[in-house]
Design a protein around this motif. Structure first.
Motif, short mmCIF file in Angstrom:
data_model
loop_
_atom_site.label_atom_id
_atom_site.label_comp_id
_atom_site.label_asym_id
_atom_site.label_seq_id
_atom_site.Cartn_x
_atom_site.Cartn_y
_atom_site.Cartn_z
N HIS A 1 0.92 -1.23 0.01
CA HIS A 1 -0.15 0.02 0.01
C HIS A 1 0.85 1.19 -0.08
CE1 HIS A 1 -2.52 3.19 1.53
NE2 HIS A 1 -3.86 2.39 1.36
N PRO A 2 0.67 2.18 -0.86
CA PRO A 2 1.51 3.42 -1.02
C PRO A 2 1.67 4.03 0.51
CG PRO A 2 -0.58 3.81 -2.01
CD PRO A 2 -0.48 2.28 -1.86
N GLY A 3 0.67 4.02 1.39
CA GLY A 3 0.90 4.79 2.51
C GLY A 3 1.89 4.10 3.59
N VAL A 4 2.35 2.85 3.47
CA VAL A 4 3.21 2.13 4.58
C VAL A 4 4.47 2.58 4.65
CG1 VAL A 4 4.05 -0.11 5.34
CG2 VAL A 4 1.63 0.15 4.27
N LEU A 5 5.36 2.66 3.73
CA LEU A 5 6.74 3.00 3.79
C LEU A 5 6.77 4.63 4.32
CD1 LEU A 5 9.03 1.71 0.95
CD2 LEU A 5 9.18 1.80 3.15
N PRO A 6 6.22 5.56 3.69
CA PRO A 6 6.35 6.81 4.05
C PRO A 6 5.69 7.06 5.55
CG PRO A 6 5.16 6.88 1.97
CD PRO A 6 5.20 5.56 2.39
N GLY A 7 4.84 6.24 5.85
CA GLY A 7 4.25 5.88 7.36
C GLY A 7 5.33 5.83 8.35
N LEU A 8 5.98 4.41 7.68
CA LEU A 8 6.92 4.15 8.71
C LEU A 8 8.27 5.10 8.92
CD1 LEU A 8 7.28 0.51 7.54
CD2 LEU A 8 6.51 1.11 9.74
N GLN A 9 8.47 5.85 7.82
CA GLN A 9 9.59 6.60 7.90
C GLN A 9 9.39 8.06 8.22
OE1 GLN A 9 10.49 5.98 3.65
NE2 GLN A 9 12.01 4.17 4.00
N SER A 10 8.17 8.39 8.42
CA SER A 10 7.69 9.73 8.65
C SER A 10 8.07 10.36 10.26
CB SER A 10 6.31 10.33 8.63
OG SER A 10 5.80 9.44 9.76
N SER A 11 8.27 11.42 10.16
CA SER A 11 8.89 12.00 11.42
C SER A 11 7.84 12.06 12.61
CB SER A 11 9.34 13.35 11.38
OG SER A 11 8.10 14.11 10.89
N VAL A 12 6.64 11.71 12.23
CA VAL A 12 5.39 11.87 13.25
C VAL A 12 5.60 10.53 13.86
CG1 VAL A 12 3.18 11.83 13.59
CG2 VAL A 12 3.94 13.03 11.70
N ALA A 13 5.31 10.48 15.33
CA ALA A 13 5.62 9.28 16.20
C ALA A 13 4.55 8.22 15.58
CB ALA A 13 5.70 9.60 17.58
N LEU A 14 4.93 7.02 15.56
CA LEU A 14 4.06 6.02 15.21
C LEU A 14 3.45 5.64 16.34
CD1 LEU A 14 6.03 3.58 13.06
CD2 LEU A 14 3.95 4.51 12.34
N ILE A 15 2.16 5.15 16.18
CA ILE A 15 1.28 4.66 17.59
C ILE A 15 1.86 3.36 17.64
CG2 ILE A 15 -0.86 3.94 18.27
CD1 ILE A 15 -0.61 6.87 17.96
N ARG A 16 2.56 2.98 19.07
CA ARG A 16 3.02 1.77 19.16
C ARG A 16 2.17 0.78 20.16
NH1 ARG A 16 7.60 2.12 16.37
NH2 ARG A 16 8.94 4.15 16.97
N PHE A 17 2.16 -0.41 20.05
CA PHE A 17 1.28 -1.26 20.73
C PHE A 17 1.88 -2.04 21.92
CE2 PHE A 17 -0.51 -0.75 16.52
CZ PHE A 17 -1.70 -0.30 16.63
N PRO A 18 1.33 -2.16 23.06
CA PRO A 18 0.03 -1.72 23.41
C PRO A 18 0.18 -0.30 23.50
CG PRO A 18 1.45 -2.73 25.30
CD PRO A 18 2.23 -2.97 24.06
N ARG A 19 -0.96 0.44 23.30
CA ARG A 19 -0.97 1.88 23.66
C ARG A 19 -0.94 2.03 25.13
NH1 ARG A 19 -5.09 2.07 18.99
NH2 ARG A 19 -6.52 0.56 20.29
N GLU A 20 -0.16 2.93 25.56
CA GLU A 20 -0.07 3.09 27.18
C GLU A 20 -1.50 3.80 27.35
OE1 GLU A 20 2.29 3.08 29.64
OE2 GLU A 20 3.12 1.60 28.41
N SER A 21 -2.03 3.54 28.55
CA SER A 21 -3.18 4.03 29.12
C SER A 21 -3.01 5.79 29.42
CB SER A 21 -3.74 3.50 30.59
OG SER A 21 -4.11 2.53 30.29
N ASN A 22 -3.77 6.45 29.01
CA ASN A 22 -3.51 8.02 29.29
C ASN A 22 -3.59 8.42 30.97
OD1 ASN A 22 -3.12 8.63 26.70
ND2 ASN A 22 -5.05 9.35 26.19
N HIS A 23 -2.83 8.99 31.37
CA HIS A 23 -3.03 9.66 32.75
C HIS A 23 -3.31 11.11 32.92
CE1 HIS A 23 -1.35 5.84 34.19
NE2 HIS A 23 -0.34 5.79 33.21
N LEU A 24 -3.74 11.68 33.95
CA LEU A 24 -3.67 13.11 33.99
C LEU A 24 -2.22 13.40 34.45
CD1 LEU A 24 -6.77 13.49 36.45
CD2 LEU A 24 -6.52 13.84 33.78
N ILE A 25 -1.97 14.48 34.37
CA ILE A 25 -0.53 15.23 34.32
C ILE A 25 0.27 14.61 35.67
CG2 ILE A 25 -0.57 16.88 32.22
CD1 ILE A 25 -0.63 18.86 34.78
#
Length: 1695
Positions: A1517-1541
């Motif tokens: 799929h044309p979006g995969v390679l750019p997605g892996l190389q982009s500077s935007v942080a990828l979503i990693r699994f498992p996603r951490e639960s969000n906490h309040l600050i």
């Protein structure tokens, strides 16, 4: 036009001048000149108007650039005689750093005071000094500064110990404090002196200049233009709104501009609102004056020539410059002080500093602030000149205060506010008292301002006008100054100090004399009072003076000579007050019990009486001090004790106490509330110490100097009870049958109050001086008494104690015997005899005699109780006397007196005899214990007396007898308790026997009801499924199927209480639900919100940036009942809106309502549906067969849909291959909808609500996105709950509350049915697009790449949309097989997704796994390498299989858990028991339950030839390679639960952070209400005009705007200055919540009023976090607003 042209020329002319200008040369020229002031003035006259005030705005940027170069730089050159940067650096190097910190506080900055070491509460440290000091280990107090004060670090007088922090610790070497000017050259001193005197004089002249059109001589500009400013000045009379409205009219500006003008006027004190020629400005001025002069004085406006304004601007700049320059060296500071305080040509009080001070009230706010800051950094930081400044301040004190009282600015903007900096320094304060007679000055100034007196010279506050009330409020600041002066008691007295203090004391007595007897009251008889008299002013004065009076006494107590003199003065003042009272009152003689006394006739209920008696109370305080310090019996000859007339002393305090008693008895009802309030405050903790307590001491003092019989007779006469007790047959309760019932009741209350007063006079000994006690005993008794009333939190207890913690006067009315009291002090010792005097015994006997008859209301229970208490007190005293009487022979013989019968004619029985009769009276059950105790004690005392007569004294006998009786009582109680227990057990046994019997008889009834229970509510069925555990599978053809009886579900409607079975063709039952947008799981808060009209929500991105969450309170109704209820709510709302427009806690226009049962906020309802029936055919295709069938079906559907589209005239597809549908797949088949009409209606209702809320659009049930939103909400809610269970460490099943359980089950079943009410083609289209993301299909465009899909959302959407395809198929494919195949495919896709985003492992030891997971590791490595071949550069090389398998297992677990929840609720398969506990076997159990192999990679390798092409499709799929190389942080699994600050542990760190936060919009201005977002950590400027933004056409505050960006409309904030958590939801809802910060006593401190150190309480913070994660914030706000109506009135959107 002219103005504009000059405007344009100015810069170029300036530039050329500026380029040729040399500061060095100018300074050199000045050095040569003989007349320096003239030269400097010429320079300023030339340049200032060229730099400042050239256009309509007063401070453009170039002023800040040019002023330093053209104006300040020459001054600095002249001063240093060289390059300023070099010269000033040298000065700084030679300077000894000051030991004073002198940091001036900004508004809202934290300040710290030490409760243990501070000399007084005004001594504070800044945060830096505090952290480096010893006090942070002590009991400190933290507050936020109002701005203006400064840090007292380094001031040895301010701290008892630890005056320095580490930074300001003095060096040992320079202990000799030498003159700072010593190491500075003569010339430099001379030059500095010249510059400072010229510049300071210039600044003072300009700031105090009052001509608007001309300048002081020497400053006239060379050329003079016709440009003027219309200057608007601040005042504290007009409101923001008035100013904004006036400006819009006067200068034609917009609302926004007017707001900004008003803000600046309020902040700086003035602002030019118009610039132009004289006429133009004058016109604006007249409009403003005209518009604001209606109710009040008009706003102050001046039309000023631009050159005047220019010089004033530079004058402020010059003062700031002086403040900066003197920081370099103490020598410069000292020279500036000399210049400022040098006497001017006009003699006294004419120095520059004096001029500034005396013109203070004529200046505007900004100018005042600047010069106050300069005073603080110069005069107050130099100890020598601080003294001289203090003297000048004291000399000018009267003028300054008069100016302040006339001025309308707040105290913090007045020079009088500096008094706290000088008067609280003990050495300065004493010097000012002795040299400047400061105490007398302050008191006389105060008296001057309170001129309203009546004929006797008392203050009269009758009907204050608003103006006078305002003035009175301002005059009170003088009392504050007096308090500062007296705050620290002198340790050494000089004769001069004594003399001046006593002079001040005289002045103070004059003040108190004016208060003695003010606001007198007369009892209203007949009709109610017409106008409530003014009483508050007098009490305000009393409260303000309370501290002063206490301090005066403390000062007196510290020196014996002063005490004696003060006592004499006070006594003569009192005698003087009384001389006016006694005339006209006729003398009478009272006789009783053989005693007689002369007094005057006086009835409190008929004459004038006043609560205000400060002179007698001060005397009482001093009298107690005489006793405490033992002056009374060391120098009796110096005291006028013999001249005292006790009846005169007690007269007024006694009247006051009797007034209270009569008010209590209801005799003054017609006097209205003002009197009730006065009595309340008289006893209230704020005034009590100097009012009620002192009255009591005065009575004790008087009684101790009189015959107790005489005292009691006078008291009876004043209580108007004399006639009752003095008659010969009073014991028969003089036949009052004919008496009025009210009078009877009143007299009973009065007798009770009178007895209570006697108890207090004899029993109140916890005042040092009256009794022999320490102050700690007072406090202890105080606290015990408070806690007897009820349990109290620490803060409540502190509030209930007087500030200097004296004692609380009240007795707990219980039947306990009276406690042993401390001994009286010598002056008061004779009070004890009151207990055994004839009059009191007569009174006691009379009451006991009345108590003989049960009827008639002639006596009351509490009267008897008080009599018994008094007898008890007498006995306890006698016991104490016997114990201590070994050495001194006492004549306290209470027992003899009470056992002696009456005299001959009446022969009344003795008190003892009466008691013996009473102990068996049936109507006195309550008092029996007490009477018995009294009789027993009498017996003890008699035996003791007999023993002591013959044997040495021993006190054991009395005790042993008591102890025996006590033990007997205990045993008796134990026996009773035991019997009661046995009786209870017997009854319980009988009941359970009857129950068992009943169940056995009605066995079949119980069986039936158990079977009918629904599987989700009956846990017993969940745990024991019909088949064996091994086959518990929730998905696929082998899944567990519900039997008929288990599928039936009966529920009850909460509105009509009818039972109903849930069936597809029955009446619809619904569940109240609340749908809301949510960002709780979001991993990307920066994503801009979608455009609601165009956004396509089919695929959820893995960052879950916006979701739709559905919650429910779990209450079930019929749909028609709910509709009726909701219509009623709507109708009520429409009626209410016509009456009053208030937001309720719910908004009907958004479909909101409160659940009828639990009042939980809801905005829609979910229909309840039964489990779907499934027919399992045995032969089901495997994955590859099934995929090919599905692909054929899709092709057929696609071509059919396109054909339909072509037929409608969209003809762009040329030659579509007609795909024949596979066998048994009917494209034109329309299935019959299985649901009844009401259920269909409810399906639509809930679907539309989810769509409307989730996308923020108008409802439209035909929109194709409705089903997508429903599936999304189902998936998102399950994901939230799965995360919640992980975070709270709870097992996957069995730990959910039933409201969430019911909500999830109805939500998933609704999801599987919602396609039936949508257009089938739409749902089929969605299915085709969803499947194409998994099985790439060239015919479908815009499918997202595998990295941009949340797999669980995909699974839910596919499973729930598949029935729309399945219904066309009659070939026997089952839904179960499809569900299983979807699960398998998506699981593989998710594994690939996890591997693509996995992080390369860090270098770590290879974890040797046993052979158990070898296979998995090899498989995962192979798969990873396959992926690498597809995406060469995209993936790192990973060698460790263990690491990869670990990544996959951890990453896929949340998805598997969510899937298990989903299929459990969808198919109703009970969960295996392993899920009900947290254990190790979760992975195997999950895989088994979901019908997956525990090695997930087998899914790939068992169908490799099928999966290979899919894998290839995903990776290419044309979006995969750019997605892996982009500077935007990828979503990693498992996603951490969000906490309040993370919040800091110590609250002061937050306050500090907030005090340095400036408002982002109004150029570096401090924010008034800094507010921290707890979700993302942003600091916002809340609740202010400056940061309002527009949101959907409405002005909203910063917090509300932030909630929409950060929390989809829900926000959690911490208001730092208030220490309050703020919850907001939408624009109209909000509430305050307890903050997570607690003090050491475990209490919150909202508003930071108490100032105890606060620390983060993790448990509280977790509670807030849990509310957020559970999406309960809106619900919490709803409950808070329902419970507390005041919250509804707050404009939440402006926060």
């Amino acid at each position: 036009m002219a103005a504009a042209e000059t405007d344009r020329e100015a810069p170029s002319a300036l530039c050329s001048e500026f380029l040729h200008f040399s500061a060095k040369d100018t300074a050199a020229k000045w050095l040569q000149t003989s007349n320096l002031p003239k030269e400097v003035y010429q320079h300023l006259a030339c340049y200032v108007p060229k730099i400042y005030c050239l256009g309509p705005n007063l401070n453009p940027q170039n002023e800040d650039l040019l002023a330093p170069l053209l104006l300040q730089s020459p001054l600095e050159w002249y001063l240093c005689g060289e390059e300023p940067s070099v010269g000033l650096a040298k000065l700084e190097q030679n300077n000894q750093p000051s030991q004073l910190c002198g940091h001036v506080f900004k508004v809202g900055e934290p300040t710290y005071s030490c409760r243990e070491c501070a000399a007084d509460p005004t001594c504070v440290l800044c945060m830096q000094c505090f952290l480096g000091s010893v006090h942070k280990e002590h009991r400190y107090r933290m507050t936020t500064s109002g701005g203006g004060g400064f840090c007292d670090c380094g001031d040895t007088e301010a701290w008892k110990k630890g005056p320095y922090c580490q930074k300001h610790e003095p060096n040992i070497s320079d202990s000799s404090q030498k003159d700072p000017l010593a190491n500075m050259s003569e010339e430099m001193i001379a030059r500095t002196y010249n510059v400072f005197s010229i510049i300071l004089k210039y600044a003072v002249d300009m700031l105090t200049w009052d001509k608007e059109d001309e300048l002081p001589e020497g400053l006239e500009p060379p050329v003079r233009g016709d440009t003027y400013y219309c200057m608007l000045f601040n005042d504290e009379v007009h409101t923001y709104e008035q100013v904004i409205y006036t400006l819009q009219k006067a200068v034609n500006c917009t609302q926004k501009e007017a707001v900004s003008f008003a803000t600046i006027v309020d902040r700086d004190g003035r602002k030019s609102v118009r610039f132009g020629d004289f006429q133009f400005c004058e016109q604006a001025k007249s409009v403003i004056v005209r518009n604001t002069s209606r109710q009040t004085k008009p706003l102050r406006v001046q039309v000023m020539h631009s050159s005047v304004v220019a010089h004033q601007c530079f004058a402020l700049k010059a003062l700031t410059w002086l403040g900066q320059i003197i920081r370099y060296s103490d020598a410069l500071r000292r020279i500036l002080c000399q210049v400022g305080l040098q006497r001017g040509p006009e003699g006294d009080n004419s120095s520059l500093v004096d001029t500034l001070m005396l013109c203070d009230s004529k200046m505007w706010k900004g100018a005042r602030n600047v010069y106050h800051q300069l005073f603080m950094s110069s005069l107050l930081m130099d100890s020598k000149y601080k003294k001289r400044f203090a003297i000048q301040f004291a000399k000018n004190y009267e003028c300054l205060q008069s100016d302040y009282v006339k001025d309308d600015h707040d105290r913090e903007f007045s020079v009088t506010d500096l008094s706290v900096q000088m008067f609280t320094v003990p050495s300065l304060a004493r010097m000012l008292i002795t040299e400047e007679n400061l105490m007398t000055t302050i008191i006389c100034t105060f008296m001057d301002h309170l001129r309203h007196r009546d004929l006797q010279g008392h203050f009269q506050f009758e009907r204050y006008t608003a103006q006078q009330a305002f003035k009175f409020r301002r005059v009170q600041s003088l009392i504050g100054d007096l308090k500062y002066v007296l705050i620290s008691r002198p340790t050494e007295w000089t004769d001069q100090l004594r003399e001046k203090y006593l002079e001040g004391f005289d002045a103070f007595l004059e003040l108190l004399k004016c208060m003695q007897g003010m606001d007198p009251v007369v009892r209203q008889v007949g009709q109610h009072i017409e106008m409530e008299p003014e009483w508050e002013a007098a009490f305000t004065l009393q409260m303000k003076l309370t501290h002063i009076i206490s301090m005066m006494q403390e000062w007196c107590a510290s020196d014996e000579r002063v005490l004696i003199e003060a006592y004499k003065k006070c006594l003569s003042a009192l005698t003087h007050c009384h001389s006016g009272f006694t005339d006209g009152e006729q003398p009478i003689t009272l006789c009783m019990c053989g005693h007689s006394v002369d007094t005057i006739r006086y009835c409190v209920s008929q004459e004038k009486v006043s609560i205000h008696l400060p002179v007698s109370r001060l005397l009482a305080g001093l009298h107690a001090l005489l006793s405490k310090t033992e002056v009374a019996y060391r120098f009796p000859e110096q005291l006028p004790l013999s001249e005292l007339s006790p009846p005169m002393l007690i007269e007024h305090p006694l009247r006051c106490l009797i007034l209270c008693a009569q008010v209590h008895a209801g005799m003054w009802r017609r006097n209205g509330f003002s009197l009730v309030n006065q009595i309340y405050y008289y006893h209230n903790v704020k005034c009590r110490v100097e009012m009620f307590d002192k009255d009591l001491i005065m009575l004790q003092a008087g009684a101790s100097m009189m015959d107790p019989n005489h005292f009691l007779m006078i008291m009876l006469s004043r209580f108007e009870l004399y006639h009752i007790f003095s008659s010969a047959d009073c014991r028969k309760r003089y036949s009052r049958e004919n008496a009025n019932k009210d009078v009877l009741q009143q007299n009973n209350t009065l007798i009770e109050e009178m007895l209570h007063l006697v108890i207090m006079i004899v029993g109140e000994r916890y005042t040092s001086g009256v009794g022999q006690v320490e102050s700690s005993d007072e406090t202890r008794r105080e606290i015990v008494h408070q806690l007897c009333i009820r349990p109290m939190a620490h803060s409540e207890l502190v509030k209930a104690l007087p500030e200097n913690v004296s004692q609380l006067k009240h007795y707990a009315n219980t039947v306990l015997p009276p406690p042993v009291l401390p001994r009286f002090g010598p002056l008061f010792a004779s009070l004890v005899n009151m207990l055994q005097c004839d009059v009191l015994l007569g009174i006691l006997g009379a009451v006991l005699q009345w108590a003989m008859e049960p009827s008639g209301g002639h006596w009351s229970e509490s009267m008897l109780q008080r009599v018994l208490h008094l007898i008890g007190m007498g006995l306890v005293e006698e016991q104490q006397h016997l114990i201590g009487s070994a050495d001194d022979d006492t004549n306290f013989s209470f027992t003899l007196k009470i056992s002696r019968p009456g005299e001959a004619p009446a022969n009344t029985p003795s008190i003892l005899a009466l008691l013996e009769t009473l102990q068996n009276a049936p109507h006195l059950e309550v008092h029996k214990d007490m009477i018995r105790w009294i009789l027993k004690t009498v017996a003890n005392i008699k035996t003791t007396r007999v023993c002591t007569a013959s044997a040495p004294p021993s006190d054991s006998s009395g005790h042993s007898q008591e102890e025996m009786v006590r033990d007997k009582d205990k045993a008796e109680r134990k026996r009773k308790a035991e019997m009661a227990r046995l009786r209870r057990e017997k009854i319980m046994a009988q009941m359970s026997e009857m129950q068992r019997h009943f169940i056995n008889e009605n066995k079949e009834l119980f069986q039936q009801s158990l079977e009918e229970l629904d599987p989700s509510t009956s846990s017993t069925l969940e745990h024991s499924p019909s088949s064996c555990d091994s086959t518990l599978v929730c998905v696929g053809p082998r899944r567990w199927c519900a039997g008929g009886s288990e599928r039936r579900q009966m529920v009850t409607c909460i509105l009509c209480q009818e039972e109903q079975e849930i069936r597809t063709d029955g009446k619809a039952m619904v569940l109240a639900a609340f749908v809301q947008r949510s960002t709780v799981m979001s991993k990307n808060r920066k994503r801009p919100p979608h455009n609601p009209d165009k956004y396509d929500p089919l695929f959820m991105h893995p960052d879950l940036s916006f979701g739709t969450h559905t919650g429910s309170c779990g209450h079930i109704m019929h749909s028609h009942c709910w509709q009726r209820y909701f219509e009623a709510v709507q109708a009520k709302e429409q009626r209410r809106q016509q009456r009053l427009r208030v937001h309720t806690s719910y908004n009907v226009e958004n479909g909101e309502f409160l659940c009828p049962l639990c009042e939980c906020l809801s905005n829609t309802v979910i229909p309840l549906l039964p489990l779907t029936k499934t027919s399992c055919s045995s032969e089901q295709p495997n994955l590859s067969q099934w995929l090919s069938i599905i692909s054929q079906q899709m092709k057929a559907l696609l071509s059919a849909h396109r054909k339909a589209a072509d037929a409608e005239g969209v003809d762009d597809m040329d030659g579509v291959n007609d795909c024949p549908p596979p066998d048994g797949f009917k494209l034109d088949y329309t299935p019959k909808n299985p649901y009844s009409s009401t259920i269909k209606e409810m399906l639509t209702t809930f679907g539309t609500a989810t769509y409307k809320v989730g996308l923020k659009v108008h409802p439209n049930e035909q929109d194709p996105r409705v089903p997508i939103m429903c599936w999304g909400s189902c998936a998102y809610t399950i994901q939230c709950i799965e995360r919640l269970l992980v975070d709270e460490e709870k097992p996957l099943f069995g730990s959910l509350p039933c409201r969430q359980d019911d909500c999830l089950s109805s939500l998933t079943r609704f999801g599987s049915a919602c396609w039936t009410v949508s257009s089938h083609t739409t749902v089929q289209n969605h299915f085709i697009r969803l499947l194409a993301a998994l099985v790439p299909d060239p015919r479908v465009e815009n499918t997202p790449c595998i990295l941009d899909i949340d797999m669980f959302h995909l699974l839910v959407s596919l499973v729930l949309s598949h029935p729309a395809i399945l219904c066309l198929d009659s070939s026997g494919l089952s839904a179960d097989a499809a569900q299983l195949h979807f699960l398998h495919l998506i699981t593989v896709a998710h594994v690939v997704q996890i591997l693509l985003t996995s992080i390369p492992e860090e270098m770590r030891m290879e974890q040797e796994s046993g052979g158990a997971e070898r296979e998995e590791e090899e498989n995962v490595c192979m798969l990873y390498n396959t992926l690498r071949t597809h995406l060469r550069s995209g993936l790192h090389e990973v060698s460790s299989g263990w690491h990869l398998w670990h990544c996959v297992k951890a990453g896929i677990l949340p998805y598997l858990r969510a899937a298990a929840l989903f299929f459990h609720y969808l198919n109703g398969a009970p969960a295996p028991p392993e899920f009900h506990t947290l254990g190790a076997g979760e992975w195997e159990a999950l895989c088994g339950y979901l019908c997956l192999p525990s090695n997930l990679l087998q899914l790939y390798y068992n169908n490799q030839e099928l999966m290979e092409p899919l894998l290839h499709g995903w990776c290419s799929h044309p979006g995969v390679l750019p997605g892996l190389q982009s500077s935007v942080a990828l979503i990693r699994f498992p996603r951490e639960s969000n906490h309040l600050i993370e919040l800091p542990g110590d609250y002061s760190a937050l306050i500090n952070q907030a005090s340095s936060f400036t408002c982002p919009k109004s150029g570096g201005d401090k924010s008034r209400a800094p507010t921290l977002c707890l979700v993302c950590g942003a600091m916002l400027c809340s609740q202010s005009y400056c940061c309002q933004t527009e949101l959907e056409g409405e002005d909203v505050g910063a917090c509300t705007a932030h909630t929409f960006a950060c929390g989809a409309g829900v926000g959690i904030f911490l208001r730092v200055r208030e220490s309050q958590v703020l919850f907001l939801a939408g624009k109209t809802k909000g509430c305050f919540y307890a903050p997570p910060y607690l003090d050491d006593y475990g209490e919150t401190d909202q508003g930071l009023r108490r100032g105890n150190p606060l620390h983060l309480c993790q448990e509280r913070y977790r509670k807030v976090q849990k509310l957020w994660r559970q999406h309960s914030i809106t619900e919490e706000i709803g409950h808070a607003q329902e419970a507390n109506q005041t919250l509804v009135g707050i404009d939440w959107q402006h926060l």
